[in-house]
Design a protein around this motif. Structure first.
Motif, PDB file in Angstrom:
ATOM      1  N   THR A   1      53.002  34.275  26.874  1.00 29.17           N
ATOM      2  CA  THR A   1      52.984  34.813  25.514  1.00 29.17           C
ATOM      3  C   THR A   1      53.754  36.123  25.518  1.00 29.17           C
ATOM      4  O   THR A   1      53.422  37.043  26.276  1.00 29.17           O
ATOM      5  N   LEU A   2      54.795  36.200  24.703  1.00 32.49           N
ATOM      6  CA  LEU A   2      55.606  37.407  24.603  1.00 32.49           C
ATOM      7  C   LEU A   2      55.497  37.934  23.180  1.00 32.49           C
ATOM      8  O   LEU A   2      55.959  37.292  22.230  1.00 32.49           O
ATOM      9  N   LEU A   3      54.856  39.078  23.035  1.00 33.46           N
ATOM     10  CA  LEU A   3      54.727  39.735  21.739  1.00 33.46           C
ATOM     11  C   LEU A   3      55.812  40.810  21.651  1.00 33.46           C
ATOM     12  O   LEU A   3      55.810  41.759  22.437  1.00 33.46           O
ATOM     13  N   ILE A   4      56.742  40.638  20.717  1.00 40.34           N
ATOM     14  CA  ILE A   4      57.870  41.563  20.582  1.00 40.34           C
ATOM     15  C   ILE A   4      57.688  42.396  19.313  1.00 40.34           C
ATOM     16  O   ILE A   4      57.439  41.847  18.237  1.00 40.34           O
ATOM     17  N   GLU A   5      57.820  43.701  19.467  1.00 40.67           N
ATOM     18  CA  GLU A   5      57.751  44.608  18.318  1.00 40.67           C
ATOM     19  C   GLU A   5      59.144  45.171  18.044  1.00 40.67           C
ATOM     20  O   GLU A   5      59.738  45.832  18.906  1.00 40.67           O
ATOM     21  N   TYR A   6      59.671  44.875  16.856  1.00 43.28           N
ATOM     22  CA  TYR A   6      60.986  45.357  16.446  1.00 43.28           C
ATOM     23  C   TYR A   6      60.842  46.623  15.598  1.00 43.28           C
ATOM     24  O   TYR A   6      59.791  46.843  14.980  1.00 43.28           O
ATOM     25  N   PRO A   7      61.874  47.440  15.547  1.00 45.77           N
ATOM     26  CA  PRO A   7      61.769  48.671  14.754  1.00 45.77           C
ATOM     27  C   PRO A   7      61.687  48.422  13.249  1.00 45.77           C
ATOM     28  O   PRO A   7      61.145  49.236  12.510  1.00 45.77           O
ATOM     29  N   ASP A   8      62.228  47.274  12.787  1.00 44.57           N
ATOM     30  CA  ASP A   8      62.199  46.964  11.360  1.00 44.57           C
ATOM     31  C   ASP A   8      62.510  45.477  11.175  1.00 44.57           C
ATOM     32  O   ASP A   8      62.894  44.771  12.115  1.00 44.57           O
TER      33      ASP A   8
ATOM     34  N   GLN B   1      51.723  22.119  25.466  1.00 45.23           N
ATOM     35  CA  GLN B   1      52.429  21.106  26.257  1.00 45.23           C
ATOM     36  C   GLN B   1      53.369  20.275  25.387  1.00 45.23           C
ATOM     37  O   GLN B   1      52.981  19.754  24.347  1.00 45.23           O
ATOM     38  N   GLY B   2      54.606  20.161  25.851  1.00 47.99           N
ATOM     39  CA  GLY B   2      55.595  19.350  25.168  1.00 47.99           C
ATOM     40  C   GLY B   2      56.192  19.968  23.923  1.00 47.99           C
ATOM     41  O   GLY B   2      57.026  19.340  23.265  1.00 47.99           O
ATOM     42  N   LYS B   3      55.808  21.189  23.596  1.00 46.48           N
ATOM     43  CA  LYS B   3      56.285  21.820  22.364  1.00 46.48           C
ATOM     44  C   LYS B   3      57.422  22.807  22.609  1.00 46.48           C
ATOM     45  O   LYS B   3      57.981  23.353  21.656  1.00 46.48           O
ATOM     46  N   GLY B   4      57.750  23.042  23.873  1.00 45.89           N
ATOM     47  CA  GLY B   4      58.840  23.965  24.165  1.00 45.89           C
ATOM     48  C   GLY B   4      58.496  25.391  23.786  1.00 45.89           C
ATOM     49  O   GLY B   4      57.333  25.772  23.687  1.00 45.89           O
ATOM     50  N   THR B   5      59.536  26.174  23.562  1.00 46.59           N
ATOM     51  CA  THR B   5      59.359  27.574  23.184  1.00 46.59           C
ATOM     52  C   THR B   5      59.076  27.665  21.688  1.00 46.59           C
ATOM     53  O   THR B   5      59.850  27.180  20.872  1.00 46.59           O
ATOM     54  N   GLN B   6      57.944  28.277  21.346  1.00 48.68           N
ATOM     55  CA  GLN B   6      57.532  28.415  19.953  1.00 48.68           C
ATOM     56  C   GLN B   6      57.621  29.880  19.525  1.00 48.68           C
ATOM     57  O   GLN B   6      57.192  30.768  20.265  1.00 48.68           O
ATOM     58  N   THR B   7      58.163  30.114  18.334  1.00 47.44           N
ATOM     59  CA  THR B   7      58.299  31.460  17.788  1.00 47.44           C
ATOM     60  C   THR B   7      57.504  31.574  16.497  1.00 47.44           C
ATOM     61  O   THR B   7      57.666  30.752  15.598  1.00 47.44           O
ATOM     62  N   GLU B   8      56.634  32.571  16.429  1.00 49.43           N
ATOM     63  CA  GLU B   8      55.827  32.819  15.235  1.00 49.43           C
ATOM     64  C   GLU B   8      56.145  34.207  14.691  1.00 49.43           C
ATOM     65  O   GLU B   8      56.180  35.184  15.449  1.00 49.43           O
ATOM     66  N   LEU B   9      56.351  34.306  13.393  1.00 53.14           N
ATOM     67  CA  LEU B   9      56.527  35.603  12.737  1.00 53.14           C
ATOM     68  C   LEU B   9      55.154  36.106  12.332  1.00 53.14           C
ATOM     69  O   LEU B   9      54.518  35.544  11.439  1.00 53.14           O
ATOM     70  N   LEU B  10      54.685  37.177  12.973  1.00 55.70           N
ATOM     71  CA  LEU B  10      53.355  37.700  12.670  1.00 55.70           C
ATOM     72  C   LEU B  10      53.373  38.639  11.474  1.00 55.70           C
ATOM     73  O   LEU B  10      52.443  38.660  10.674  1.00 55.70           O
ATOM     74  N   ASP B  11      54.413  39.441  11.372  1.00 56.44           N
ATOM     75  CA  ASP B  11      54.618  40.323  10.224  1.00 56.44           C
ATOM     76  C   ASP B  11      56.076  40.749  10.256  1.00 56.44           C
ATOM     77  O   ASP B  11      56.895  40.161  10.958  1.00 56.44           O
ATOM     78  N   ASP B  12      56.429  41.778   9.492  1.00 57.03           N
ATOM     79  CA  ASP B  12      57.841  42.177   9.389  1.00 57.03           C
ATOM     80  C   ASP B  12      58.432  42.669  10.697  1.00 57.03           C
ATOM     81  O   ASP B  12      59.657  42.619  10.880  1.00 57.03           O
ATOM     82  N   THR B  13      57.613  43.143  11.610  1.00 62.57           N
ATOM     83  CA  THR B  13      58.156  43.733  12.842  1.00 62.57           C
ATOM     84  C   THR B  13      57.642  43.077  14.122  1.00 62.57           C
ATOM     85  O   THR B  13      58.061  43.460  15.206  1.00 62.57           O
ATOM     86  N   HIS B  14      56.744  42.105  14.012  1.00 61.58           N
ATOM     87  CA  HIS B  14      56.176  41.497  15.213  1.00 61.58           C
ATOM     88  C   HIS B  14      56.441  39.999  15.263  1.00 61.58           C
ATOM     89  O   HIS B  14      56.225  39.287  14.281  1.00 61.58           O
ATOM     90  N   VAL B  15      56.878  39.541  16.438  1.00 63.24           N
ATOM     91  CA  VAL B  15      57.136  38.127  16.701  1.00 63.24           C
ATOM     92  C   VAL B  15      56.370  37.733  17.956  1.00 63.24           C
ATOM     93  O   VAL B  15      56.354  38.487  18.941  1.00 63.24           O
ATOM     94  N   ARG B  16      55.720  36.582  17.913  1.00 66.56           N
ATOM     95  CA  ARG B  16      55.027  36.076  19.096  1.00 66.56           C
ATOM     96  C   ARG B  16      55.734  34.815  19.572  1.00 66.56           C
ATOM     97  O   ARG B  16      55.898  33.863  18.815  1.00 66.56           O
ATOM     98  N   ILE B  17      56.120  34.807  20.845  1.00 68.66           N
ATOM     99  CA  ILE B  17      56.801  33.670  21.461  1.00 68.66           C
ATOM    100  C   ILE B  17      55.897  33.109  22.547  1.00 68.66           C
ATOM    101  O   ILE B  17      55.355  33.861  23.369  1.00 68.66           O
ATOM    102  N   THR B  18      55.709  31.787  22.551  1.00 66.77           N
ATOM    103  CA  THR B  18      54.863  31.158  23.560  1.00 66.77           C
ATOM    104  C   THR B  18      55.592  29.992  24.212  1.00 66.77           C
ATOM    105  O   THR B  18      56.411  29.314  23.588  1.00 66.77           O
ATOM    106  N   ARG B  19      55.290  29.764  25.466  1.00 71.37           N
ATOM    107  CA  ARG B  19      55.856  28.631  26.218  1.00 71.37           C
ATOM    108  C   ARG B  19      54.898  28.275  27.340  1.00 71.37           C
ATOM    109  O   ARG B  19      54.526  29.137  28.151  1.00 71.37           O
ATOM    110  N   LEU B  20      54.460  27.010  27.405  1.00 72.33           N
ATOM    111  CA  LEU B  20      53.615  26.550  28.490  1.00 72.33           C
ATOM    112  C   LEU B  20      54.485  26.178  29.676  1.00 72.33           C
ATOM    113  O   LEU B  20      55.461  25.435  29.532  1.00 72.33           O
ATOM    114  N   ILE B  21      54.137  26.692  30.840  1.00 72.98           N
ATOM    115  CA  ILE B  21      54.874  26.432  32.075  1.00 72.98           C
ATOM    116  C   ILE B  21      53.966  25.698  33.047  1.00 72.98           C
ATOM    117  O   ILE B  21      52.816  26.106  33.287  1.00 72.98           O
ATOM    118  N   GLU B  22      54.456  24.605  33.603  1.00 74.76           N
ATOM    119  CA  GLU B  22      53.708  23.904  34.638  1.00 74.76           C
ATOM    120  C   GLU B  22      53.787  24.718  35.928  1.00 74.76           C
ATOM    121  O   GLU B  22      54.834  24.828  36.544  1.00 74.76           O
TER     122      GLU B  22
END
Length: 326
Positions: free
Chosen positions: A289-296, A167-188
């Motif tokens: 929660t959006l987990l994105i897998e990139y090719p590299d 709550q109140g943190k907006g869209t957050q992006t975390e780098l999990l490793d070289d090819t994975h990113v986790r994006i989170t956003r709380l929606i009312e």
């Protein structure tokens, strides 16, 4: 990260995982013994668990199934051997077939979970006992150490609660490793409505727009596994820019909680990404929660450098406004 240590002992035929949580013993016990909470962390990222049965009693069983982004499944079952709430429980852990029966040819393990109070909260110690060295080595080869660590490291946000986490943190992006990113956003708003907003074209066109001055001109969706989708955007008025779009295929669709798709920029030879969307509801709010897998790594960094997170935040803010009128 909660996991502080994972060790194997070939002589004792054990694997021991230790984790520290900033929450009281009763709260951690609740997370491990309530299936709706357990589902949020038991499977590692990309392999969420769904419990179809959970009988927390000596002799009772729990059945679960994990599904990969490609639609592959792995099922398991527990038989509760001992329960000492809120400090300890013990299970027989086995691989299962599609009918929920023990899978022949795969090892069955005895697992203990102990929860001890510390000055900072709770120390959880899980010991897995194997019948043979071959069974221990087989499970390690399957990636048990990496998978268990990744799964337990998701528990902090469950213990914290979705509102406190997002709550109140907006869209957050975390780098999990070289090819994975986790994006989170709380929606009312409830999960069912958030799911509809991601799958009904008339709703998507109201919020999935990115910066001001753009419209979603094409929104075609087939939610069935193997079905295709296509999105296109174009500028309006004095907005500068060229129309563009994305296309892809649905790999997994589990309404209203999870959808996995490929994503390719239409008309280019850019490689596709894998987008794993999950929705969790708590207290009238939904965590996307959006987990994105990139090719590299290079592709990952190139996409993030476009300001993707800011554009998603603009859209998610519109999404909350859209849900008010639904």
């Amino acid at each position: 990260m909660p996991v502080t240590d994972v060790t194997t002992d070939p002589e004792a035929l054990t694997m021991t995982l230790t984790a520290e949580f900033a929450a009281p013993v009763e709260r951690v016990w609740d997370a491990f013994t309530t299936p709706q909470q357990l589902e949020r962390f038991w499977g590692p990222p990309g392999w969420p668990a769904r419990f179809t049965e959970f009988d927390l009693s000596v002799g009772g069983r729990a059945q679960y199934r994990m599904t990969s982004p490609q639609g592959e499944t792995s099922a398991g079952r527990w038989e509760f051997l001992a329960i000492d709430a809120p400090h300890r429980f013990e299970v027989l852990d086995a691989f299962a077939n599609d009918d929920g029966d023990v899978l022949e040819g795969m090892p069955t393990m005895r697992m203990t979970f102990a929860f001890d109070a510390t000055d900072a909260g709770t120390r959880m110690t899980s010991v897995t006992y194997f019948a043979t060295l071959d069974a221990l080595e087989q499970i390690i080869e399957f990636g048990a150490i990496e998978g268990s660590t990744a799964a337990m490291n998701q528990l902090d946000r469950v213990l914290e609660g979705l509102r406190a986490y997002g709550q109140g943190k907006g869209t957050q992006t975390e780098l999990l490793d070289d090819t994975h990113v986790r994006i989170t956003r709380l929606i009312e708003g409830p999960r069912d409505l958030v799911w509809r907003a991601h799958t009904e074209p008339e709703l998507m066109k109201q919020w999935l727009l990115g910066p001001d001055g753009w419209i979603m001109s094409v929104c075609e969706i087939d939610q069935t596994p193997g079905g295709a989708y296509r999105y296109e955007w174009e500028p309006v008025g004095d907005t500068e820019g060229q129309a563009f779009g994305f296309d892809g295929v649905t790999l997994v669709s589990e309404a209203p909680r999870r959808a996995v798709t490929t994503e390719h920029m239409t008309g280019t030879d850019f490689p596709s990404t894998l987008n794993d969307l999950s929705l969790d509801e708590e207290d009238g709010a939904t965590l996307i929660t959006l987990l994105i897998e990139y090719p590299d790594k290079e592709t990952r960094d190139m996409v993030l450098a476009t300001g993707m997170t800011d554009g998603m935040e603009t859209s998610y803010a519109r999404l909350e406004s859209t849900l008010v009128g639904v």
